[in-house]
Write a protein that holds these residues in place. Structure first.
Motif, PDB file in Angstrom:
ATOM      1  N   ASN A   1      59.564 -12.821  15.267  1.00 17.10           N
ATOM      2  CA  ASN A   1      58.135 -13.038  15.504  1.00 17.10           C
ATOM      3  C   ASN A   1      57.210 -12.221  14.593  1.00 17.10           C
ATOM      4  OD1 ASN A   1      56.795 -14.940  17.037  1.00 17.10           O
ATOM      5  ND2 ASN A   1      55.981 -13.420  18.468  1.00 17.10           N
ATOM      6  N   VAL A   2      57.766 -11.593  13.573  1.00 16.04           N
ATOM      7  CA  VAL A   2      56.942 -10.805  12.651  1.00 16.04           C
ATOM      8  C   VAL A   2      56.027 -11.740  11.840  1.00 16.04           C
ATOM      9  CG1 VAL A   2      57.042  -9.236  10.662  1.00 16.04           C
ATOM     10  CG2 VAL A   2      58.575  -8.890  12.587  1.00 16.04           C
ATOM     11  N   ASP A   3      56.527 -12.937  11.552  1.00 20.54           N
ATOM     12  CA  ASP A   3      55.717 -13.942  10.842  1.00 20.54           C
ATOM     13  C   ASP A   3      54.475 -14.317  11.640  1.00 20.54           C
ATOM     14  OD1 ASP A   3      57.327 -14.108   8.760  1.00 20.54           O
ATOM     15  OD2 ASP A   3      58.154 -16.109   9.183  1.00 20.54           O
TER      16      ASP A   3
ATOM     17  N   LEU B   1      58.458  -1.697  11.527  1.00 19.65           N
ATOM     18  CA  LEU B   1      57.584  -2.881  11.477  1.00 19.65           C
ATOM     19  C   LEU B   1      57.001  -3.061  10.074  1.00 19.65           C
ATOM     20  CD1 LEU B   1      56.189  -5.199  13.057  1.00 19.65           C
ATOM     21  CD2 LEU B   1      54.303  -3.629  13.494  1.00 19.65           C
ATOM     22  N   LEU B   2      56.528  -1.972   9.494  1.00 19.93           N
ATOM     23  CA  LEU B   2      55.970  -2.061   8.136  1.00 19.93           C
ATOM     24  C   LEU B   2      57.035  -2.588   7.161  1.00 19.93           C
ATOM     25  CD1 LEU B   2      53.540  -1.336   6.185  1.00 19.93           C
ATOM     26  CD2 LEU B   2      54.855   0.698   5.641  1.00 19.93           C
ATOM     27  N   ASN B   3      58.224  -2.003   7.237  1.00 20.82           N
ATOM     28  CA  ASN B   3      59.296  -2.426   6.333  1.00 20.82           C
ATOM     29  C   ASN B   3      59.661  -3.889   6.555  1.00 20.82           C
ATOM     30  OD1 ASN B   3      59.348   0.186   5.416  1.00 20.82           O
ATOM     31  ND2 ASN B   3      61.138   0.808   6.597  1.00 20.82           N
ATOM     32  N   SER B   4      59.622  -4.293   7.800  1.00 25.62           N
ATOM     33  CA  SER B   4      59.982  -5.654   8.141  1.00 25.62           C
ATOM     34  C   SER B   4      58.942  -6.648   7.600  1.00 25.62           C
ATOM     35  CB  SER B   4      60.101  -5.719   9.669  1.00 25.62           C
ATOM     36  OG  SER B   4      60.238  -7.009  10.095  1.00 25.62           O
ATOM     37  N   ILE B   5      57.675  -6.311   7.702  1.00 29.02           N
ATOM     38  CA  ILE B   5      56.611  -7.184   7.184  1.00 29.02           C
ATOM     39  C   ILE B   5      56.733  -7.313   5.662  1.00 29.02           C
ATOM     40  CG2 ILE B   5      54.106  -7.381   6.804  1.00 29.02           C
ATOM     41  CD1 ILE B   5      53.740  -5.964   9.557  1.00 29.02           C
ATOM     42  N   LEU B   6      56.987  -6.180   5.011  1.00 27.23           N
ATOM     43  CA  LEU B   6      57.011  -6.187   3.543  1.00 27.23           C
ATOM     44  C   LEU B   6      58.376  -6.555   2.968  1.00 27.23           C
ATOM     45  CD1 LEU B   6      54.907  -2.990   2.829  1.00 27.23           C
ATOM     46  CD2 LEU B   6      54.152  -5.354   2.734  1.00 27.23           C
ATOM     47  N   GLU B   7      59.381  -6.646   3.856  1.00 32.68           N
ATOM     48  CA  GLU B   7      60.759  -6.910   3.436  1.00 32.68           C
ATOM     49  C   GLU B   7      61.217  -5.914   2.375  1.00 32.68           C
ATOM     50  OE1 GLU B   7      60.754 -11.074   2.499  1.00 32.68           O
ATOM     51  OE2 GLU B   7      60.833 -11.625   4.612  1.00 32.68           O
TER      52      GLU B   7
ATOM     53  N   LEU C   1      52.953 -12.455  13.796  1.00 35.77           N
ATOM     54  CA  LEU C   1      52.020 -11.327  13.713  1.00 35.77           C
ATOM     55  C   LEU C   1      51.201 -11.425  12.421  1.00 35.77           C
ATOM     56  CD1 LEU C   1      50.876  -8.498  14.415  1.00 35.77           C
ATOM     57  CD2 LEU C   1      52.939  -7.511  13.410  1.00 35.77           C
ATOM     58  N   LEU C   2      51.899 -11.674  11.331  1.00 35.56           N
ATOM     59  CA  LEU C   2      51.254 -11.777  10.021  1.00 35.56           C
ATOM     60  C   LEU C   2      50.211 -12.905  10.028  1.00 35.56           C
ATOM     61  CD1 LEU C   2      51.584 -10.224   7.427  1.00 35.56           C
ATOM     62  CD2 LEU C   2      53.446 -11.742   6.782  1.00 35.56           C
ATOM     63  N   LYS C   3      50.593 -14.043  10.573  1.00 37.16           N
ATOM     64  CA  LYS C   3      49.666 -15.190  10.631  1.00 37.16           C
ATOM     65  C   LYS C   3      48.421 -14.840  11.444  1.00 37.16           C
ATOM     66  CE  LYS C   3      52.994 -18.895  10.652  1.00 37.16           C
ATOM     67  NZ  LYS C   3      53.721 -19.657  11.658  1.00 37.16           N
ATOM     68  N   THR C   4      48.637 -14.133  12.538  1.00 34.65           N
ATOM     69  CA  THR C   4      47.504 -13.785  13.407  1.00 34.65           C
ATOM     70  C   THR C   4      46.578 -12.795  12.696  1.00 34.65           C
ATOM     71  OG1 THR C   4      49.095 -13.991  15.193  1.00 34.65           O
ATOM     72  CG2 THR C   4      46.929 -13.163  15.793  1.00 34.65           C
ATOM     73  N   ILE C   5      47.154 -11.825  11.997  1.00 35.73           N
ATOM     74  CA  ILE C   5      46.324 -10.855  11.256  1.00 35.73           C
ATOM     75  C   ILE C   5      45.454 -11.618  10.256  1.00 35.73           C
ATOM     76  CG2 ILE C   5      46.353  -8.963   9.578  1.00 35.73           C
ATOM     77  CD1 ILE C   5      49.034  -8.066  10.897  1.00 35.73           C
ATOM     78  N   ILE C   6      46.074 -12.546   9.552  1.00 30.77           N
ATOM     79  CA  ILE C   6      45.361 -13.295   8.511  1.00 30.77           C
ATOM     80  C   ILE C   6      44.148 -14.035   9.095  1.00 30.77           C
ATOM     81  CG2 ILE C   6      45.594 -15.245   6.867  1.00 30.77           C
ATOM     82  CD1 ILE C   6      48.480 -14.139   6.328  1.00 30.77           C
ATOM     83  N   LYS C   7      44.300 -14.540  10.312  1.00 26.80           N
ATOM     84  CA  LYS C   7      43.189 -15.263  10.962  1.00 26.80           C
ATOM     85  C   LYS C   7      41.946 -14.379  11.136  1.00 26.80           C
ATOM     86  CE  LYS C   7      45.456 -17.222  14.522  1.00 26.80           C
ATOM     87  NZ  LYS C   7      45.632 -17.776  15.843  1.00 26.80           N
ATOM     88  N   TYR C   8      42.200 -13.062  11.316  1.00 30.92           N
ATOM     89  CA  TYR C   8      41.092 -12.129  11.590  1.00 30.92           C
ATOM     90  C   TYR C   8      40.540 -11.437  10.340  1.00 30.92           C
ATOM     91  CZ  TYR C   8      41.918 -12.182  16.675  1.00 30.92           C
ATOM     92  OH  TYR C   8      42.036 -12.521  17.990  1.00 30.92           O
ATOM     93  N   LEU C   9      41.172 -11.645   9.191  1.00 35.10           N
ATOM     94  CA  LEU C   9      40.776 -10.880   7.996  1.00 35.10           C
ATOM     95  C   LEU C   9      39.375 -11.251   7.519  1.00 35.10           C
ATOM     96  CD1 LEU C   9      43.756 -10.748   5.471  1.00 35.10           C
ATOM     97  CD2 LEU C   9      42.905  -8.919   6.938  1.00 35.10           C
ATOM     98  N   PRO C  10      38.558 -10.243   7.201  1.00 36.22           N
ATOM     99  CA  PRO C  10      37.239 -10.571   6.646  1.00 36.22           C
ATOM    100  C   PRO C  10      37.347 -11.046   5.188  1.00 36.22           C
ATOM    101  CG  PRO C  10      37.548  -8.184   6.795  1.00 36.22           C
ATOM    102  CD  PRO C  10      38.775  -8.809   7.386  1.00 36.22           C
ATOM    103  N   GLU C  11      36.320 -11.733   4.763  1.00 35.54           N
ATOM    104  CA  GLU C  11      36.289 -12.169   3.380  1.00 35.54           C
ATOM    105  C   GLU C  11      36.060 -10.948   2.495  1.00 35.54           C
ATOM    106  OE1 GLU C  11      33.370 -15.333   2.962  1.00 35.54           O
ATOM    107  OE2 GLU C  11      33.683 -15.182   0.790  1.00 35.54           O
TER     108      GLU C  11
END
Ligand code: GTP
Ligand code: MG
Length: 302
Positions: A159-161, A21-27, A163-173
């Protein structure tokens, strides 16, 4: 521009597909992957930076009950990465989903880390039918409180994209932890050792791979000519040393050739690799050895 950033450990049972999963997110192949459980030993950072977003992912060893000292060190790697995180990603192999097993993983990470967001990533959906995916999502959402449930196939990059989009929604400033062009915080030496270990895991059967520790004794970059790398392949017993070397040294020669090729691919330059097999009796239970060597190449995240 306002920045958003966070630490996101990836945890789960051995072989769930965390490193994939990590490798897939980072390509990029940051973390080694094999078909064998307990491939990852250290926490490994993989940094995703785009525009005003930085996510520091931390791949971790598979969660298990430690049976020997090395596994205690591995377990601590998980705890350390989870403590200072913003979102915990719990990876489940959906083809092996079982509510009781899930409950024990969930219990640990929902009670001790209440203030963290908990995402459940259902991996390997390419192996099951759609009905199974829906059934597991229903089961988890009805019985547990998680912030998000996201089905993916890390291997097929499905669907890895999302996941990435959802993580971004929760990221703190917050500002970036690393420069924008940094992909990992481990030094080259660490990856060289991991590449050799990956080749051991793939080339040898049974218990040998789990008894191997790779130490980089020398890594000399040379302006003219190839880089020189000398590595020790440390095993626990004399019998393992003999298996590793093979008849007339054929096996270790093959390991050296394969490893050299993968290292050259990774570094993007030619290297000269020398391997030496050594025995350190029962090193997996040797506190002194582990304190000195485990995490020697600085896999700390900050
Ligand atoms: N079919 C399928 N296989 C997958 C997927 N993701 C990972 N795998 C396979 O599952 C095996 C384990 O993958 P890893 O990424 O090493 O698993 P891990 O969770 O990091 O394992 P440990 O480091 O041992 O805890 C490998 O053979 C992968 O190719 C997936 O989405 N679909
Ligand atoms: Mg792994």
């Amino acid at each position: 521009m306002q920045k958003f950033s966070g630490f996101v450990p990836i945890i789960g049972a051995p072989n769930a597909g965390k490193s994939t999963l990590l490798n897939s997110i980072l390509e990029q192949n940051i973390s080694i992957v094999t078909a064998k459980p307990q491939t990852t030993r250290n926490r490994i950072t993989g940094i995703y930076t785009k525009d005003n977003i930085q996510i520091v992912f931390v791949d971790t060893p598979g969660i298990l009950d430690p049976k020997y000292k090395l596994q205690q060190f591995m377990s601590r790697e998980i705890e350390t990465s989870v403590i200072e995180s913003d979102i915990i990603i719990l990876v489940i192999d959906i083809s092996k989903y079982d509510r009781e097993n899930f409950a024990s993983l969930y219990g640990k990470y929902s009670k001790e880390y209440k203030e963290h967001k908990l995402f459940c990533v259902l991996n390997k959906i390419d192996l099951v039918r759609k009905e199974q995916v829906l059934m597991v999502i229903k089961d988890i959402s009805e019985n547990f409180r998680v912030d998000e449930i996201i089905p993916v196939s890390a291997f097929k990059k499905f669907n890895v994209d999302e996941l990435l989009k959802t993580i971004i929604k929760y990221l703190p400033e917050g500002g970036f932890y690393f420069d924008s062009d940094v992909v990992t915080s481990q030094p080259e030496k660490f990856f060289v050792a991991e590449i050799i270990r990956q080749n051991v895991l793939r080339q040898y059967k049974d218990e040998i791979p789990f008894s191997v520790y790779i130490d980089i004794d020398e890594f000399k970059e040379r302006e003219s000519g190839k880089d020189y790398i000398r590595a020790s392949v440390i095993v626990e017993r004399d019998t393992q040393k003999a298996i590793l070397i093979g008849e007339s040294g054929l096996k270790i020669k093959k390991l050296g050739e394969h490893s050299r090729k993968s290292i050259e691919e990774f570094l993007g330059r030619p290297v000269f690799l020398e391997l030496f097999v050594k025995v350190r009796k029962d090193w997996k239970n040797d506190d002194e050895f582990l304190k000195k060597n485990f995490n020697k190449f600085g896999t700390s995240v900050t």
